[in-house]
Design a protein around this motif. Sequence first.
Motif, mmCIF file in Angstrom:
data_model
loop_
_atom_site.group_PDB
_atom_site.id
_atom_site.type_symbol
_atom_site.label_atom_id
_atom_site.label_comp_id
_atom_site.label_asym_id
_atom_site.label_seq_id
_atom_site.Cartn_x
_atom_site.Cartn_y
_atom_site.Cartn_z
ATOM 1 N N THR A 105 36.723 37.543 -15.841
ATOM 2 C CA THR A 105 37.397 36.254 -15.661
ATOM 3 C C THR A 105 38.519 36.312 -14.630
ATOM 4 O OG1 THR A 105 38.910 36.819 -17.447
ATOM 5 C CG2 THR A 105 36.993 35.471 -18.034
ATOM 6 N N LEU A 130 36.021 21.686 -23.824
ATOM 7 C CA LEU A 130 35.465 23.029 -24.001
ATOM 8 C C LEU A 130 33.997 23.003 -24.417
ATOM 9 C CD1 LEU A 130 38.338 25.009 -25.749
ATOM 10 C CD2 LEU A 130 37.371 25.425 -23.482
ATOM 11 N N GLU A 164 33.792 32.936 -25.155
ATOM 12 C CA GLU A 164 33.330 31.677 -24.554
ATOM 13 C C GLU A 164 34.523 30.796 -24.155
ATOM 14 O OE1 GLU A 164 30.811 29.086 -26.946
ATOM 15 O OE2 GLU A 164 31.113 27.434 -25.540
ATOM 16 N N LYS A 206 35.680 29.822 -20.329
ATOM 17 C CA LYS A 206 35.713 28.410 -19.922
ATOM 18 C C LYS A 206 37.093 28.006 -19.416
ATOM 19 C CE LYS A 206 31.737 26.541 -22.316
ATOM 20 N NZ LYS A 206 31.229 25.808 -23.501
ATOM 21 N N LYS A 245 37.509 29.306 -15.973
ATOM 22 C CA LYS A 245 36.784 28.530 -14.955
ATOM 23 C C LYS A 245 37.435 27.184 -14.681
ATOM 24 C CE LYS A 245 32.360 30.683 -15.318
ATOM 25 N NZ LYS A 245 30.943 30.585 -15.077
ATOM 26 N N TRP A 289 28.834 34.052 -20.383
ATOM 27 C CA TRP A 289 29.668 32.911 -19.981
ATOM 28 C C TRP A 289 30.255 33.080 -18.590
ATOM 29 C CZ3 TRP A 289 28.828 28.503 -22.124
ATOM 30 C CH2 TRP A 289 28.284 28.501 -23.432
ATOM 31 N N LEU A 324 30.589 25.186 -16.010
ATOM 32 C CA LEU A 324 31.320 24.384 -16.984
ATOM 33 C C LEU A 324 30.544 23.132 -17.343
ATOM 34 C CD1 LEU A 324 34.942 24.400 -15.551
ATOM 35 C CD2 LEU A 324 34.209 25.341 -17.737
#
Length: 236
Positions: free
Chosen positions: A147, A169, A181, A185, A188, A226, A231
Motif C-alpha cells: 500500500t 468502503l 481490505e 481501500k 487507494k 486488494w 475502488l
Amino acid sequence: MMKLSIVMPVYNEERTLEEIVGRVLATPYEKEVLLIDDGSRDRSREIMQTLAEQHPEVRCFYHERNSGKGAALSTGFREVQGDVVIIQDADLEYDPSDYGALLRPIEEGMADVVYGSRFLGGAYARVHLFWHFVGNRLLTLVSNMFTNLNLTDMETCYKVFRADIARRLDIQSRTFAVEPEITAKVAKMRVRIYEVPISYAGRDYEEGKKIGLKDAFIAVAAIIKWRFKSLPPQGG
Ligand SMILES: Nc1nc2c(ncn2[C@@H]2O[C@H](COP(=O)(O)OP(=O)(O)O)[C@@H](O)[C@H]2O)c(=O)[nH]1
Ligand SMILES: [Mg+2]
C-alpha cells in the motif's frame, strides 16, 4: 458537535458485552451504538435486546448464521447515521477512553481516517503472546509494502472514518481479511490517514481470543488481492 456511529461486531461475547457497551455509552459524545450479532450461540442476543431496551442510542442487527467479522462490519456500515464511524470490538481489549485521542485528528481537520496503534506507546499494553505480536508486525509490514503506507498496526480494531469514507468502503470480506481490505481501500482513496497510540488489554485464547495462524494466511492473501482490485465507484 459531530455524532459518532460506533459499530460493534458481536460473536459469542456474553461475558463482556454489557461491560463494553457501558464503557462506550459513558464516553462524552453524541452517539449511536450499532450492535451486530454474528450468529452467536451464547446469550449475546438476549443481552443486546436488553441493552437496546435500556438505551435509545443502541440499535441491534442480527445475522442468522455466523459469517465473520467482515460480514458484521458490512452490515453495520450500511446503517450508520453519524458523522464519524468507529469500529469497536465487543471484548475488553480496546478502551473507549481512547476515543478522544482517536477523534482529535479528525476534529482538527487533519485526518479523514485514524488508526489506533497498539505499538506506538499507549498508556498501557498487556505483555503476552509474543508470536501473535510478531504475526501482527509481519502482516503490517507486508500490507505497507503493498500500500506504500507506513502504519505500525494494520490489524488494530480501532479504525475511525469520516462517515462518507466508511460508506464508500463497500466491504466485501467476510472474515478477518476485512482489516487488509479496509487498509488497501483507504490507501487507494488517497485520503489522509493518521495513527495515534492506544492502550491494549489483550486477552488470551482461554479468555476467548479467536484469531489464529490460519487468519494470518487469509490476511496475506487479502493484502495481495486488494492491491490489484480497483475502488468501488464513488457514490455507488
Ligand atoms: N472471531 C470472530 N469474531 C467475530 C466474528 N464475527 C464477529 N466477530 C467479532 O469481531 C471482533 C473481533 O474478534 P476477536 O475474537 O476479538 O478477535 P481477536 O481479539 O483479534 O482474536 C469481536 O467483537 C467479535 O465478537 C466471527 O465470526 N469470528
Ligand atoms: Mg479481540
